[in-house]
Scaffold this active site. Structure first.
Site, PDB file in Angstrom:
ATOM      1  N   ASP A 184      -8.908  -5.056  -6.061  1.00 36.68           N
ATOM      2  CA  ASP A 184      -8.400  -4.122  -5.057  1.00 36.68           C
ATOM      3  C   ASP A 184      -9.128  -2.794  -5.239  1.00 36.68           C
ATOM      4  O   ASP A 184      -8.842  -2.038  -6.166  1.00 36.68           O
ATOM      5  CB  ASP A 184      -6.890  -3.952  -5.230  1.00 36.68           C
ATOM      6  CG  ASP A 184      -6.247  -3.160  -4.107  1.00 36.68           C
ATOM      7  OD1 ASP A 184      -6.938  -2.312  -3.498  1.00 36.68           O
ATOM      8  OD2 ASP A 184      -5.057  -3.375  -3.846  1.00 36.68           O
TER       9      ASP A 184
ATOM     10  N   SER B 253       0.834  -1.199   0.000  1.00 36.38           N
ATOM     11  CA  SER B 253       0.000   0.000   0.000  1.00 36.38           C
ATOM     12  C   SER B 253       0.875   1.257   0.000  1.00 36.38           C
ATOM     13  O   SER B 253       1.691   1.435  -0.884  1.00 36.38           O
ATOM     14  CB  SER B 253      -0.979  -0.050   1.172  1.00 36.38           C
ATOM     15  OG  SER B 253      -1.968   0.934   1.041  1.00 36.38           O
TER      16      SER B 253
ATOM     17  N   HIS C 220      -7.150  -5.734  -1.451  1.00 34.80           N
ATOM     18  CA  HIS C 220      -6.012  -5.001  -0.907  1.00 34.80           C
ATOM     19  C   HIS C 220      -5.282  -5.839   0.139  1.00 34.80           C
ATOM     20  O   HIS C 220      -4.065  -5.740   0.276  1.00 34.80           O
ATOM     21  CB  HIS C 220      -6.497  -3.685  -0.302  1.00 34.80           C
ATOM     22  CG  HIS C 220      -5.464  -2.615  -0.243  1.00 34.80           C
ATOM     23  ND1 HIS C 220      -4.718  -2.217  -1.340  1.00 34.80           N
ATOM     24  CD2 HIS C 220      -5.029  -1.827   0.798  1.00 34.80           C
ATOM     25  CE1 HIS C 220      -3.894  -1.248  -1.001  1.00 34.80           C
ATOM     26  NE2 HIS C 220      -4.056  -0.997   0.294  1.00 34.80           N
TER      27      HIS C 220
END
Length: 291
Positions: free
Chosen positions: A227, A98, A256
């Protein structure tokens, strides 16, 4: 306890260092709100297999101290490079998830390749997800600001409401236990409001488009088709096009949180990437010595 001081301002930062000291080195940088614990499905099996796994708790996260300042990408990258210096690590594979992908990229472009041999970008928000000059089709900043206000009012509810989308748990194969979900939310809540808002600001400001063509090490890009935090076409696919030596691996139905739902596959792909890179480094070293 394994702490070191930030080279920027002396903030005390926590890290883990598992596995044999002479193993191939992988350094992990976590998602927003999370520390080293999120990587357990990668660091434990890799360390057991002979890899040296180091994971940093960024400032304000996990067991690291929580200062008021320093929540900008350059400082976070300097903190990360400070860890590499502290442990005198070389030939490192930097692995970010991320916003952690932004930190590992900036660490490389800001500090060079003396210690870093390759990058792995997992479910990255790089090169940016909010509208900016480099990402004109990104999320409207006004939408981000409105979401910030929701987050400020009730962080616990914000985290809990986003769990299904985070893991894409409505899709087959992505089931995550309620107990693990509670654990992860508790970890997120352990990051205080100042650090949480600070890292949200880093995500909102991220625009790494100009940096990517200068990345001169091999890069593994891992991303899920589902995602919603970092849509594939706006993030991983762009990174793979802009980085000269990149490999994109797309996980069907991955969200994610694929470090959990696709944990075994991710660990295997990271291991393959590290091993291939180490073999290439040995071959290049041999070629140079022959010359």
């Amino acid at each position: 306890m394994p702490y070191f001081e930030s080279p920027v301002d002396g903030t005390r930062l926590y890290y883990i260092d598992h596995g044999p000291a002479d193993g191939p080195v992988a350094v992990f940088v976590a998602s927003a709100y999370l520390g080293h614990e999120m990587w357990e499905y990668q660091t434990l099996p890799l360390a057991e297999a002979g890899y040296r796994c180091v994971a940093l708790d960024r400032r304000g996260h996990g067991r690291s101290d929580s200062p008021w300042s320093g929540f900008d990408l350059d400082t976070l990258a300097d903190d990360l490079h400070g860890l590499l210096d502290h442990l005198d690590l070389r030939g490192v594979t930097l692995i970010g998830h991320s916003i952690g992908t932004g930190e590992v990229l900036r660490c490389l472009t800001r500090h060079g390749t003396a210690r870093v041999a390759r990058l792995a970008l997992v479910a990255g928000v790089s090169p940016g997800v909010v509208r900016s000059p480099g990402t004109p089709d990104g999320v409207d900043p006004e939408v981000v600001r409105a979401d910030d206000e929701v987050f400020r009012r009730d962080r616990a509810a914000w985290f809990a409401s986003g769990v299904d989308a985070f893991f894409a748990s409505h899709l087959p194969g992505n089931e995550v236990s309620p107990e693990y979900v509670r654990y992860l939310v508790d970890l997120c809540m352990s990051t205080g409001p100042r650090a949480a808002m600070g890292i949200r600001g880093v995500v909102a400001d991220l625009d790494a488009v100009a940096e990517l063509p200068s990345v001169n090490v091999p890069v593994l890009v891992v991303h899920g088709t589902d995602d919603t935090s970092a849509p594939l076409d706006r993030t991983a696919e762009r990174v793979a096009r802009l980085v000269p030596d990149s490999t994109l691996k797309v996980y069907e139905r991955g969200g994610h949180g694929l470090f959990v739902t696709h944990g075994e596959r991710l660990t295997a792909d990271l291991r393959e990437f590290i091993d291939a890179g180490a073999a290439r480094d040995i071959a290049l070293a041999g070629a140079k010595s022959d010359a």
